[in-house]
Design a protein around this motif. Structure first.
Motif, PDB file in Angstrom:
ATOM      1  N   HIS A  97     -50.382  -1.142  11.694  1.00  0.00           N
ATOM      2  CA  HIS A  97     -50.833  -0.016  12.512  1.00  0.00           C
ATOM      3  C   HIS A  97     -49.972   0.105  13.778  1.00  0.00           C
ATOM      4  CE1 HIS A  97     -54.559   2.029  14.578  1.00  0.00           C
ATOM      5  NE2 HIS A  97     -53.517   2.822  14.515  1.00  0.00           N
ATOM      6  N   TRP A  98     -49.712  -1.014  14.446  1.00  0.00           N
ATOM      7  CA  TRP A  98     -48.864  -1.008  15.652  1.00  0.00           C
ATOM      8  C   TRP A  98     -47.469  -0.463  15.327  1.00  0.00           C
ATOM      9  CZ3 TRP A  98     -49.474  -1.539  20.754  1.00  0.00           C
ATOM     10  CH2 TRP A  98     -48.326  -1.709  21.526  1.00  0.00           C
ATOM     11  N   LYS A  99     -46.882  -0.953  14.259  1.00  0.00           N
ATOM     12  CA  LYS A  99     -45.533  -0.539  13.881  1.00  0.00           C
ATOM     13  C   LYS A  99     -45.496   0.948  13.564  1.00  0.00           C
ATOM     14  CE  LYS A  99     -41.799  -1.948  10.712  1.00  0.00           C
ATOM     15  NZ  LYS A  99     -41.203  -0.666  10.649  1.00  0.00           N
ATOM     16  N   ARG A 100     -46.454   1.410  12.753  1.00  0.00           N
ATOM     17  CA  ARG A 100     -46.473   2.802  12.314  1.00  0.00           C
ATOM     18  C   ARG A 100     -46.728   3.769  13.469  1.00  0.00           C
ATOM     19  NH1 ARG A 100     -51.358   3.360   9.296  1.00  0.00           N
ATOM     20  NH2 ARG A 100     -52.219   4.087  11.264  1.00  0.00           N
ATOM     21  N   ASP A 101     -47.696   3.471  14.326  1.00  0.00           N
ATOM     22  CA  ASP A 101     -48.122   4.438  15.329  1.00  0.00           C
ATOM     23  C   ASP A 101     -47.469   4.279  16.691  1.00  0.00           C
ATOM     24  OD1 ASP A 101     -49.732   5.335  13.329  1.00  0.00           O
ATOM     25  OD2 ASP A 101     -51.629   4.947  14.353  1.00  0.00           O
TER      26      ASP A 101
ATOM     27  N   VAL B 242     -51.620   4.246  22.475  1.00  0.00           N
ATOM     28  CA  VAL B 242     -52.027   2.871  22.800  1.00  0.00           C
ATOM     29  C   VAL B 242     -53.511   2.766  23.163  1.00  0.00           C
ATOM     30  CG1 VAL B 242     -51.679   0.926  24.390  1.00  0.00           C
ATOM     31  CG2 VAL B 242     -49.710   2.041  23.329  1.00  0.00           C
ATOM     32  N   PRO B 243     -54.071   3.652  23.994  1.00  0.00           N
ATOM     33  CA  PRO B 243     -55.504   3.503  24.294  1.00  0.00           C
ATOM     34  C   PRO B 243     -56.393   3.608  23.048  1.00  0.00           C
ATOM     35  CG  PRO B 243     -54.464   4.888  25.931  1.00  0.00           C
ATOM     36  CD  PRO B 243     -53.445   4.671  24.838  1.00  0.00           C
ATOM     37  N   ALA B 244     -56.114   4.526  22.154  1.00  0.00           N
ATOM     38  CA  ALA B 244     -56.907   4.645  20.926  1.00  0.00           C
ATOM     39  C   ALA B 244     -56.693   3.432  20.031  1.00  0.00           C
ATOM     40  CB  ALA B 244     -56.550   5.927  20.178  1.00  0.00           C
ATOM     41  N   PHE B 245     -55.456   2.971  19.951  1.00  0.00           N
ATOM     42  CA  PHE B 245     -55.145   1.778  19.177  1.00  0.00           C
ATOM     43  C   PHE B 245     -55.942   0.587  19.702  1.00  0.00           C
ATOM     44  CE2 PHE B 245     -52.794  -2.154  18.677  1.00  0.00           C
ATOM     45  CZ  PHE B 245     -52.440  -2.149  17.337  1.00  0.00           C
ATOM     46  N   MET B 246     -55.925   0.400  21.021  1.00  0.00           N
ATOM     47  CA  MET B 246     -56.637  -0.724  21.617  1.00  0.00           C
ATOM     48  C   MET B 246     -58.146  -0.599  21.398  1.00  0.00           C
ATOM     49  SD  MET B 246     -54.758  -3.086  22.859  1.00  0.00           S
ATOM     50  CE  MET B 246     -55.957  -3.929  23.902  1.00  0.00           C
ATOM     51  N   ALA B 247     -58.678   0.589  21.513  1.00  0.00           N
ATOM     52  CA  ALA B 247     -60.119   0.770  21.303  1.00  0.00           C
ATOM     53  C   ALA B 247     -60.504   0.370  19.886  1.00  0.00           C
ATOM     54  CB  ALA B 247     -60.508   2.217  21.587  1.00  0.00           C
ATOM     55  N   ARG B 248     -59.719   0.814  18.927  1.00  0.00           N
ATOM     56  CA  ARG B 248     -60.040   0.484  17.541  1.00  0.00           C
ATOM     57  C   ARG B 248     -59.965  -1.023  17.298  1.00  0.00           C
ATOM     58  NH1 ARG B 248     -56.876   1.198  11.889  1.00  0.00           N
ATOM     59  NH2 ARG B 248     -58.344  -0.097  10.754  1.00  0.00           N
ATOM     60  N   TRP B 249     -58.827  -1.626  17.677  1.00  0.00           N
ATOM     61  CA  TRP B 249     -58.616  -3.036  17.364  1.00  0.00           C
ATOM     62  C   TRP B 249     -59.438  -3.961  18.245  1.00  0.00           C
ATOM     63  CZ3 TRP B 249     -57.227  -4.583  12.892  1.00  0.00           C
ATOM     64  CH2 TRP B 249     -56.549  -3.684  12.075  1.00  0.00           C
ATOM     65  N   TRP B 250     -59.797  -3.537  19.437  1.00  0.00           N
ATOM     66  CA  TRP B 250     -60.698  -4.316  20.292  1.00  0.00           C
ATOM     67  C   TRP B 250     -62.040  -4.454  19.581  1.00  0.00           C
ATOM     68  CZ3 TRP B 250     -59.585  -6.999  24.562  1.00  0.00           C
ATOM     69  CH2 TRP B 250     -60.652  -7.459  25.360  1.00  0.00           C
ATOM     70  N   THR B 251     -62.520  -3.340  19.043  1.00  0.00           N
ATOM     71  CA  THR B 251     -63.785  -3.346  18.323  1.00  0.00           C
ATOM     72  C   THR B 251     -63.690  -4.170  17.052  1.00  0.00           C
ATOM     73  OG1 THR B 251     -64.378  -1.195  19.239  1.00  0.00           O
ATOM     74  CG2 THR B 251     -65.520  -1.866  17.219  1.00  0.00           C
TER      75      THR B 251
END
Length: 101
Positions: free
Chosen positions: A27-31, A41-50
Protein backbone atom coordinates in the motif's frame (compact mmCIF):
# COMPACT_ATOMS: atom_id res chain seq x y z
CA UNK A 1 0.97 2.08 20.28
CA UNK A 2 4.03 3.54 18.59
CA UNK A 3 4.83 7.15 17.76
CA UNK A 4 2.35 8.32 15.11
CA UNK A 5 4.66 8.26 12.08
CA UNK A 6 4.85 5.91 9.08
CA UNK A 7 8.31 4.70 10.08
CA UNK A 8 7.38 3.97 13.71
CA UNK A 9 4.14 2.30 12.66
CA UNK A 10 5.97 0.09 10.15
CA UNK A 11 8.48 -0.94 12.81
CA UNK A 12 5.65 -1.80 15.24
CA UNK A 13 3.86 -3.83 12.57
CA UNK A 14 7.06 -5.68 11.70
CA UNK A 15 7.69 -6.50 15.36
CA UNK A 16 4.18 -7.25 16.62
CA UNK A 17 1.88 -7.91 13.64
CA UNK A 18 4.10 -9.20 10.83
CA UNK A 19 1.09 -10.69 9.05
CA UNK A 20 0.18 -7.10 8.08
CA UNK A 21 3.61 -6.07 6.82
CA UNK A 22 3.37 -7.16 3.17
CA UNK A 23 0.05 -5.34 2.70
CA UNK A 24 1.35 -2.27 4.54
CA UNK A 25 4.45 -2.12 2.32
CA UNK A 26 2.48 -2.76 -0.87
CA UNK A 27 0.00 0.00 0.00
CA UNK A 28 2.83 2.43 0.89
CA UNK A 29 4.67 1.70 -2.36
CA UNK A 30 1.57 1.96 -4.55
CA UNK A 31 0.02 5.09 -3.03
CA UNK A 32 2.98 7.07 -1.74
CA UNK A 33 6.47 5.87 -2.70
CA UNK A 34 5.75 5.26 -6.38
CA UNK A 35 3.77 8.49 -6.78
CA UNK A 36 6.02 10.80 -4.74
CA UNK A 37 2.75 12.27 -3.47
CA UNK A 38 2.45 12.83 0.27
CA UNK A 39 -1.19 13.89 0.08
CA UNK A 40 -2.48 10.37 0.92
CA UNK A 41 -0.26 9.97 4.01
CA UNK A 42 -2.95 11.02 6.54
CA UNK A 43 -5.49 8.56 5.10
CA UNK A 44 -2.82 5.88 4.87
CA UNK A 45 -1.87 6.41 8.51
CA UNK A 46 -5.50 6.38 9.65
CA UNK A 47 -6.14 3.08 7.95
CA UNK A 48 -2.97 1.33 9.09
CA UNK A 49 -3.09 2.81 12.60
CA UNK A 50 -6.49 1.18 13.00
CA UNK A 51 -5.37 -2.10 11.42
CA UNK A 52 -2.40 -2.29 13.78
CA UNK A 53 -4.51 -1.35 16.82
CA UNK A 54 -6.85 -4.23 15.98
CA UNK A 55 -4.06 -6.71 15.21
CA UNK A 56 -2.31 -6.10 18.51
CA UNK A 57 -5.52 -7.03 20.36
CA UNK A 58 -6.48 -10.49 19.05
CA UNK A 59 -9.77 -10.56 20.97
CA UNK A 60 -10.88 -7.22 19.52
CA UNK A 61 -9.70 -8.21 16.05
CA UNK A 62 -11.66 -11.47 16.29
CA UNK A 63 -14.76 -9.59 17.49
CA UNK A 64 -14.62 -7.17 14.53
CA UNK A 65 -14.04 -10.03 12.07
CA UNK A 66 -16.93 -11.99 13.57
CA UNK A 67 -19.30 -9.03 13.24
CA UNK A 68 -18.25 -8.46 9.63
CA UNK A 69 -18.57 -12.17 8.78
CA UNK A 70 -22.01 -12.36 10.38
CA UNK A 71 -23.09 -9.27 8.44
CA UNK A 72 -21.92 -10.86 5.18
CA UNK A 73 -23.97 -13.97 5.96
CA UNK A 74 -27.06 -12.15 7.22
CA UNK A 75 -30.27 -12.60 5.25
CA UNK A 76 -31.86 -9.52 6.77
CA UNK A 77 -30.56 -6.13 5.60
CA UNK A 78 -31.33 -4.43 8.91
CA UNK A 79 -29.43 -7.10 10.82
CA UNK A 80 -26.45 -6.81 8.46
CA UNK A 81 -26.49 -3.04 8.84
CA UNK A 82 -26.56 -3.28 12.65
CA UNK A 83 -23.67 -5.74 12.69
CA UNK A 84 -21.60 -3.52 10.39
CA UNK A 85 -22.38 -0.50 12.57
CA UNK A 86 -21.03 -2.38 15.59
CA UNK A 87 -17.87 -3.37 13.69
CA UNK A 88 -17.40 0.21 12.46
CA UNK A 89 -17.78 1.54 15.99
CA UNK A 90 -15.08 -0.84 17.26
CA UNK A 91 -12.81 0.14 14.35
CA UNK A 92 -13.30 3.84 15.12
CA UNK A 93 -12.47 3.27 18.78
CA UNK A 94 -9.32 1.34 17.81
CA UNK A 95 -8.34 4.19 15.48
CA UNK A 96 -8.50 6.66 18.36
CA UNK A 97 -5.86 4.79 20.35
CA UNK A 98 -3.05 7.16 21.19
CA UNK A 99 0.71 6.60 21.07
CA UNK A 100 1.88 4.92 24.25
CA UNK A 101 -1.45 3.26 24.96
Amino acid sequence: MPERSPKALREAIAAHAPQLLADFDRHWKRDIADTYDLTPVPAFMARWWTEYALARDPRLDARVSDLEDRAADADDTAEAHALLEQAAHLRREAGHTEPGQ
